[in-house]
Scaffold this active site. Sequence first.
Site, PDB file in Angstrom:
ATOM      1  N   TYR A 135      -9.724 -10.899  -5.001  1.00 54.40           N
ATOM      2  CA  TYR A 135      -9.831  -9.718  -5.860  1.00 54.40           C
ATOM      3  C   TYR A 135      -8.604  -9.644  -6.757  1.00 54.40           C
ATOM      4  O   TYR A 135      -7.470  -9.619  -6.265  1.00 54.40           O
ATOM      5  CB  TYR A 135      -9.946  -8.433  -5.039  1.00 54.40           C
ATOM      6  CG  TYR A 135     -10.201  -7.229  -5.917  1.00 54.40           C
ATOM      7  CD1 TYR A 135     -11.484  -6.932  -6.361  1.00 54.40           C
ATOM      8  CD2 TYR A 135      -9.152  -6.409  -6.337  1.00 54.40           C
ATOM      9  CE1 TYR A 135     -11.730  -5.850  -7.203  1.00 54.40           C
ATOM     10  CE2 TYR A 135      -9.389  -5.328  -7.172  1.00 54.40           C
ATOM     11  CZ  TYR A 135     -10.682  -5.053  -7.599  1.00 54.40           C
ATOM     12  OH  TYR A 135     -10.919  -3.990  -8.439  1.00 54.40           O
ATOM     13  N   GLN A 197     -16.936  -1.548  -4.732  1.00 56.56           N
ATOM     14  CA  GLN A 197     -18.207  -2.274  -4.839  1.00 56.56           C
ATOM     15  C   GLN A 197     -17.991  -3.788  -4.873  1.00 56.56           C
ATOM     16  O   GLN A 197     -18.819  -4.553  -4.353  1.00 56.56           O
ATOM     17  CB  GLN A 197     -19.009  -1.814  -6.063  1.00 56.56           C
ATOM     18  CG  GLN A 197     -18.328  -1.968  -7.401  1.00 56.56           C
ATOM     19  CD  GLN A 197     -17.526  -0.740  -7.804  1.00 56.56           C
ATOM     20  OE1 GLN A 197     -17.047   0.003  -6.958  1.00 56.56           O
ATOM     21  NE2 GLN A 197     -17.403  -0.523  -9.113  1.00 56.56           N
ATOM     22  N   GLN A 268       9.616  -2.367 -10.017  1.00 58.66           N
ATOM     23  CA  GLN A 268       8.626  -1.964  -9.023  1.00 58.66           C
ATOM     24  C   GLN A 268       8.138  -0.541  -9.265  1.00 58.66           C
ATOM     25  O   GLN A 268       6.963  -0.237  -9.060  1.00 58.66           O
ATOM     26  CB  GLN A 268       9.201  -2.089  -7.611  1.00 58.66           C
ATOM     27  CG  GLN A 268       9.473  -3.504  -7.188  1.00 58.66           C
ATOM     28  CD  GLN A 268       8.275  -4.409  -7.403  1.00 58.66           C
ATOM     29  OE1 GLN A 268       7.235  -4.244  -6.769  1.00 58.66           O
ATOM     30  NE2 GLN A 268       8.405  -5.382  -8.298  1.00 58.66           N
ATOM     31  N   HIS A 271       4.984   0.044 -11.417  1.00 60.47           N
ATOM     32  CA  HIS A 271       3.644  -0.270 -10.915  1.00 60.47           C
ATOM     33  C   HIS A 271       2.816   0.996 -10.754  1.00 60.47           C
ATOM     34  O   HIS A 271       1.604   0.986 -11.000  1.00 60.47           O
ATOM     35  CB  HIS A 271       3.728  -1.005  -9.577  1.00 60.47           C
ATOM     36  CG  HIS A 271       3.907  -2.482  -9.715  1.00 60.47           C
ATOM     37  ND1 HIS A 271       2.943  -3.303 -10.251  1.00 60.47           N
ATOM     38  CD2 HIS A 271       4.940  -3.286  -9.376  1.00 60.47           C
ATOM     39  CE1 HIS A 271       3.370  -4.553 -10.242  1.00 60.47           C
ATOM     40  NE2 HIS A 271       4.583  -4.575  -9.716  1.00 60.47           N
ATOM     41  N   GLU A 335       8.973  -5.031   1.061  1.00 61.87           N
ATOM     42  CA  GLU A 335       8.148  -6.066   0.443  1.00 61.87           C
ATOM     43  C   GLU A 335       9.047  -7.035  -0.321  1.00 61.87           C
ATOM     44  O   GLU A 335       8.935  -8.253  -0.170  1.00 61.87           O
ATOM     45  CB  GLU A 335       7.146  -5.415  -0.505  1.00 61.87           C
ATOM     46  CG  GLU A 335       6.288  -6.404  -1.280  1.00 61.87           C
ATOM     47  CD  GLU A 335       5.460  -5.737  -2.358  1.00 61.87           C
ATOM     48  OE1 GLU A 335       4.495  -6.369  -2.831  1.00 61.87           O
ATOM     49  OE2 GLU A 335       5.772  -4.590  -2.756  1.00 61.87           O
ATOM     50  N   HIS A 336       9.924  -6.505  -1.163  1.00 62.47           N
ATOM     51  CA  HIS A 336      10.882  -7.313  -1.926  1.00 62.47           C
ATOM     52  C   HIS A 336      12.290  -6.888  -1.542  1.00 62.47           C
ATOM     53  O   HIS A 336      12.600  -5.696  -1.529  1.00 62.47           O
ATOM     54  CB  HIS A 336      10.710  -7.092  -3.433  1.00 62.47           C
ATOM     55  CG  HIS A 336       9.323  -7.337  -3.935  1.00 62.47           C
ATOM     56  ND1 HIS A 336       8.437  -6.309  -4.199  1.00 62.47           N
ATOM     57  CD2 HIS A 336       8.668  -8.478  -4.223  1.00 62.47           C
ATOM     58  CE1 HIS A 336       7.300  -6.820  -4.639  1.00 62.47           C
ATOM     59  NE2 HIS A 336       7.409  -8.135  -4.661  1.00 62.47           N
ATOM     60  N   ASP A 369       7.408 -12.612  -9.069  1.00 63.45           N
ATOM     61  CA  ASP A 369       6.120 -12.061  -9.478  1.00 63.45           C
ATOM     62  C   ASP A 369       5.344 -13.021 -10.361  1.00 63.45           C
ATOM     63  O   ASP A 369       4.112 -13.001 -10.379  1.00 63.45           O
ATOM     64  CB  ASP A 369       6.325 -10.749 -10.243  1.00 63.45           C
ATOM     65  CG  ASP A 369       6.249  -9.540  -9.338  1.00 63.45           C
ATOM     66  OD1 ASP A 369       5.970  -9.702  -8.141  1.00 63.45           O
ATOM     67  OD2 ASP A 369       6.474  -8.411  -9.825  1.00 63.45           O
ATOM     68  N   HIS A 428     -13.453 -24.691  36.846  1.00 68.44           N
ATOM     69  CA  HIS A 428     -12.397 -25.356  36.071  1.00 68.44           C
ATOM     70  C   HIS A 428     -11.837 -26.541  36.858  1.00 68.44           C
ATOM     71  O   HIS A 428     -11.665 -27.645  36.324  1.00 68.44           O
ATOM     72  CB  HIS A 428     -11.259 -24.370  35.764  1.00 68.44           C
ATOM     73  CG  HIS A 428     -11.538 -23.432  34.625  1.00 68.44           C
ATOM     74  ND1 HIS A 428     -12.505 -22.472  34.688  1.00 68.44           N
ATOM     75  CD2 HIS A 428     -10.961 -23.327  33.396  1.00 68.44           C
ATOM     76  CE1 HIS A 428     -12.517 -21.791  33.550  1.00 68.44           C
ATOM     77  NE2 HIS A 428     -11.596 -22.298  32.742  1.00 68.44           N
TER      78      HIS A 428
END
Length: 445
Positions: A135, A197, A268, A271, A335-336, A369, A428
């Site tokens: 995606y 969707q 950042q 965003h 994250e960073h 990035d 076994h």
Amino acid sequence: MTTVNFSELRCISWPQASPGERETALARPSSSSSPDLIMAVRRILDQVKADGDYALRLLTRRYDGCELVDLAVTAAEFAEAAAQLSDELKTAIDESRRRIERFHRETRPQPIALSTAPGVMCERLPLPIVKVGLYVPAGSAPLPSTALMLCVPARLAGCREIVLCTPPRADGSADPAVLYAAQSCGVTRVYKLGGAQAIGAMAYGTECVPRCDKLYGPGNAFVTAAKLAVSQEPGGVAIDMPAGPSEVLVIADAMADPQFVAADLLSQAEHGADSQALLVTPSAALIESVNEALHDLLKVLPRIAQASGALTHSRAILVDDLDSAVQVSNDYAPEHLILNVADPRRLLLSVENAGSIFLGRYTPESLGDYTSGTNHVLPTYGHARTLSGLSVQSFQKLVTVQEASAEGLVAIGPTAITLANAEGLTAHALAVQLRLRAIALEGRP
């Protein structure tokens, strides 16, 4: 003059803060996955599951405002997309793709084979996930870089079917840069679908869109909630990682350039208003200078509303020294993580939790990035404590193989029998005993 709503980063003195104040300082913005949103996502997923392509066209008309005859991108649309882009942009995409390919090719898992006893061979084989769904968002800011970050490792992993969904524009076309990036990686099975969707289509399959085994990629709150929902269903698809808003933590010393630091925080923050940026430093003077730089730089940002909104719940944390700064970062698990200090590799040795790390004054997060070669699909919301960023291995499963000769079974079989009997698993033990008897009857040593 552009109005700047942001005042300044709220400063927290870490040594003087109580445990509760520290916890609050490192808290992320509240999740936007409200009960109403989750119910809306569930309705969308149920529609797609029940009505397939018909539901996809209906939902695209409702949420994207366009009528689609063909959900799939055609060869003519790929050609038109490439023609629309400047040579400069196509060159940038191609150069970045080559660097991403090189890094991911060199770091992909390799087959391993070793003998654990005479006559016993154990192996580990990386096998591709057969059908994967990617995606790529294209809302307020289309992301061809994300297409590269997803398509490159999927191709290198050897996935047999790669499906990519990206939201259509108002005229029913997909973003040309996203299409060019995907095609440059050899991915041409692209669908003009966005939101929950699109996730439903790849999770369940429709007349047009194939069902996938695992879904990848970032997205808005609807996309995130949809990925979590389909992954939690019985027999549902797997997902790459729980996604959240973008975040960065900058550790800087007194010698850091305040404009560099401010620009990294804003990279950042722009965003979205739910992003977060943290500055951790032993220098009170740097915090003051960074706040001044933030005011100046915000004025030139087209996405000032998003950036200033994010800065309202961002923080500056004053610590005693850089070692304490790393401890704060490890607690936050960003994250960073940017180490804008004189000796970043010394601090690197103490880092325990981070999605991706950027060393030194000349390494902005922007490089990761887009074009350094590493992947920018990274764990957020503290998941860097346990999860890794996207890689070729994310598109593979590691399968073990073992092979024993008669000599090998004689060597290690008795140990297996002893352990099986200790656990009360007689069959076994029997599976080994029968073979050992056959070997003895054959007269082998």
